[in-house]
Design a protein around this motif. Structure first.
Motif, PDB file in Angstrom:
ATOM      1  N   VAL A  96       0.836  -1.203  -0.085  1.00 45.47           N
ATOM      2  CA  VAL A  96       0.163  -0.108   0.105  1.00 45.47           C
ATOM      3  C   VAL A  96       0.946   1.197   0.035  1.00 45.47           C
ATOM      4  N   GLN A  97       0.338   2.234  -0.791  1.00 46.93           N
ATOM      5  CA  GLN A  97       1.362   3.553  -0.698  1.00 46.93           C
ATOM      6  C   GLN A  97       0.712   4.431  -0.102  1.00 46.93           C
TER       7      GLN A  97
ATOM      8  N   GLU B 100      -2.356   6.469  -0.578  1.00 45.80           N
ATOM      9  CA  GLU B 100      -3.479   5.690  -0.426  1.00 45.80           C
ATOM     10  C   GLU B 100      -4.315   5.800   0.907  1.00 45.80           C
ATOM     11  N   LEU B 101      -3.540   6.290   1.759  1.00 43.25           N
ATOM     12  CA  LEU B 101      -3.988   6.473   3.081  1.00 43.25           C
ATOM     13  C   LEU B 101      -4.218   7.794   3.767  1.00 43.25           C
TER      14      LEU B 101
ATOM     15  N   SER C 237      -7.891   8.885   4.842  1.00 40.94           N
ATOM     16  CA  SER C 237      -8.528   7.753   5.491  1.00 40.94           C
ATOM     17  C   SER C 237      -8.548   8.290   7.022  1.00 40.94           C
TER      18      SER C 237
ATOM     19  N   PRO D 269      -6.462   4.769   9.169  1.00 38.04           N
ATOM     20  CA  PRO D 269      -5.228   4.198   8.060  1.00 38.04           C
ATOM     21  C   PRO D 269      -5.027   2.618   8.222  1.00 38.04           C
TER      22      PRO D 269
ATOM     23  N   THR E 117      -7.756   0.775   6.520  1.00 39.27           N
ATOM     24  CA  THR E 117      -7.759   1.083   5.184  1.00 39.27           C
ATOM     25  C   THR E 117      -6.630   0.275   4.263  1.00 39.27           C
ATOM     26  N   MET E 118      -5.405   0.350   5.107  1.00 39.82           N
ATOM     27  CA  MET E 118      -4.368  -0.465   4.610  1.00 39.82           C
ATOM     28  C   MET E 118      -4.750  -1.881   4.638  1.00 39.82           C
TER      29      MET E 118
ATOM     30  N   ASN F 147      -4.772  -3.993   1.074  1.00 39.74           N
ATOM     31  CA  ASN F 147      -3.874  -5.392   0.863  1.00 39.74           C
ATOM     32  C   ASN F 147      -4.790  -6.621   0.519  1.00 39.74           C
TER      33      ASN F 147
END
Length: 144
Positions: free
Chosen positions: A41-42, A45-46, A49, A52, A55-56, A60
């Motif tokens: 995950v970049q 991308e968080l 959120s 986080p 979300t991660m 994934n």
């Protein structure tokens, strides 16, 4: 018994890599570890959120599920050829995961497709194949 690691990314070159193994190796004495590596995950991308970690984990999981979907065509080719194999999906830096996996599972050979990016683009961006070349001590078969 030859243990081959086929690093599979779903591309046409990766499918050709499988075909090359099936065409050139004694499949009765072959065991394949079929590996798809998801990028982690970049951070971007968080960014927005509220949770986080959750979300991660969900990103994934989605990456991992898409990896299993991509592996289906490769698994079908190996099954139809009667080759013994195990399939894996991992998350991380692809070149590092491929290299570490080949050591951990005592692979005799790493097989992977190339994207044929060309010298200039390869210098700017790098490629998984060129990074694996530098990281591994194992024989490496690249198929274009």
């Amino acid at each position: 018994m030859t243990i081959a690691l086929i690093a599979f990314d779903g591309s046409e070159n990766a499918l050709r890599a499988i075909d090359e193994v099936l065409d050139t190796m004694d499949t009765s004495k072959l065991h394949v570890h079929l590996l798809y590596v998801c990028e982690p995950v970049q951070v971007n991308e968080l960014l927005f959120s509220q949770d986080p970690v959750l979300t991660m984990l969900s990103i994934n999981k989605a990456h991992e599920e898409s990896g299993w979907t991509l592996l289906a065509s490769a698994q079908a080719r190996l099954e139809s050829a009667g080759v013994a194999f195990d399939a894996y999906v991992r998350i991380g830096n692809p070149a590092e995961v491929i290299t570490d996996f080949s050591r951990e599972y005592h692979c005799d050979l790493i097989v992977m497709g190339t994207r044929g990016m060309g010298a200039i683009k390869n210098l700017l961006l790098g490629s998984v194949a060129s990074k694996v070349i530098h990281l591994t001590e194992k024989p490496l078969l690249l198929v274009k």
